[in-house]
Design a protein around this motif. Structure first.
Motif: not given
Length: 374
Positions: A291-293, A283-284, A26-27, A34-35
């Motif tokens: 680790h994502y914005p 990135d993925h 989960r994010f 991010a995507y």
């Protein structure tokens, strides 16, 4: 269940096989940045920074058929719920949970044999899937599609998709006014180019939700080739994308552009190749590692930086592309010489002629310059 205990169940109804529950990441608080594809992200960042942008679009809502669309789906489609298409409802709630979208958008199943799904709406997004799509995909493939549409909702794509539908309809109505039609079609063309990139973004969101690249690939293959999955092969399908990009000459490159201009979605093989490339990227992996914005940082995002990233992405794509036109553009940018020759070769190469002479005669003067083929 998900890493933090959210239950993920398989279901066995409406012909869909039960699949084992498994853990999915989960994010929390993930930003759509991010995507998002760089070209999609730069456009969205710029629009979000425009003062009064939301007010303008809300004012336009009176001109758009949004209320009519909502009433149409409510009256002539099946609303997904615990009582209707319950397994789709579970997928929808799960996708919103994984991407941390607090408000679950309404979802409808509409009778249409053509496989399709969309996310539209100005004030609140709604998701619509057709019976053709529901019948075509298995549960894990469908999970990726639902994640795709939730990704559209999280990014705010529904607003611009609705505007695109309205402008396309308007262009048809004013087709008899030359200048008016040209102006609207110019906007529609630009919106379609952005929307094609937004589809690549949503494909990535679908992968983040389903977390099964093979299922995402199978779904795209079925959109291209139908139910006959046993007759298809992922590697061969991806090879088609390579052949499409690299094949032909400059004439084919121009035809590719003309073919894609009226489309709101990229070609299916291209989507599959782009998604596989992103799935294997750093990135993925960083997103999967947590680790994502975050959304809390969206307001501090620089428009200039976003446009710079978008430009760098396009430049990188041109440089690495095997398409004849893109290779020519890359050569020009790199200062390659013999531009005229490169263009002529791009349009089919050259033919040379030879003249036969008698042994006792000197060869006749001939024009040694290569001639273009017809």
């Amino acid at each position: 269940m998900s890493d933090d205990g959210h239950e993920q169940n398989g279901h066995e109804q409406n012909g869909h096989e039960n699949v084992p529950s498994r853990q999915r990441r989960r994010f929390p608080g993930i930003s759509s940045r991010a995507y998002e594809h760089p070209a999609d992200r730069s456009a969205l960042v710029a629009l979000r920074k425009l003062s009064g942008f939301d007010t303008v679009f809300k004012a336009l809502s009176g001109l758009l058929p949004e209320r009519s669309l909502r009433l149409m789906f409510l009256s002539d489609s099946v609303r997904v719920s615990d009582q209707q298409f319950a397994y789709l409802n579970d997928m929808l709630r799960d996708a919103c949970y994984i991407l941390d979208l607090e408000k679950v958008p309404p979802m409808y199943v509409s009778q249409d044999p053509k496989p399709n799904a969309m996310c539209i709406g100005l004030d609140e997004p709604i998701i619509v899937v057709t019976t053709g799509l529901v019948d075509l995909l298995d549960e894990e493939e469908m999970r990726a599609v639902v994640g795709h549409e939730v990704g559209h909702a999280l990014s705010g794509h529904a607003v611009y998709r609705t505007i695109l539908l309205f402008l396309t309809s308007l262009a048809i109505r004013v087709a008899w006014i030359p200048l008016g039609n040209l102006a609207i079609m110019a906007i529609v063309t630009a919106l379609r180019e952005w929307f094609r990139k937004s589809e690549l973004s949503a494909d990535r969101a679908g992968l983040l939700v389903g977390q099964d690249l093979r299922a995402s690939m199978r779904g795209l293959m079925k959109l291209a080739g139908g139910h006959h999955l046993h007759e298809m092969n992922v590697d061969a399908f991806l090879k088609q994308a390579e052949e499409y990009e690299a094949g032909g000459d400059l004439r084919d490159s121009v035809l590719k552009i003309l073919n894609v201009l009226p489309r709101s979605h990229p070609f299916t093989t291209v989507r599959a190749a782009e998604l596989k490339k992103w799935a294997e990227s750093r990135d993925h992996q960083r997103i999967m590692d947590g680790h994502y914005p975050r959304r809390t940082e969206d307001k501090d995002t620089s428009v200039t930086d976003s446009f710079r990233e978008s430009a760098a992405s396009y430049a990188s794509n041109v440089k690495s592309s095997k398409d004849p036109l893109m290779k020519l553009v890359s050569d020009i940018a790199g200062g390659a010489g013999d531009l005229g020759g490169r263009v002529r070769r791009g349009f089919g190469g050259f033919t040379t002629t030879t003249t036969t002479t008698r042994d006792d005669e000197p060869p006749a003067d001939t024009d040694s310059r290569p001639r273009d083929e017809d």
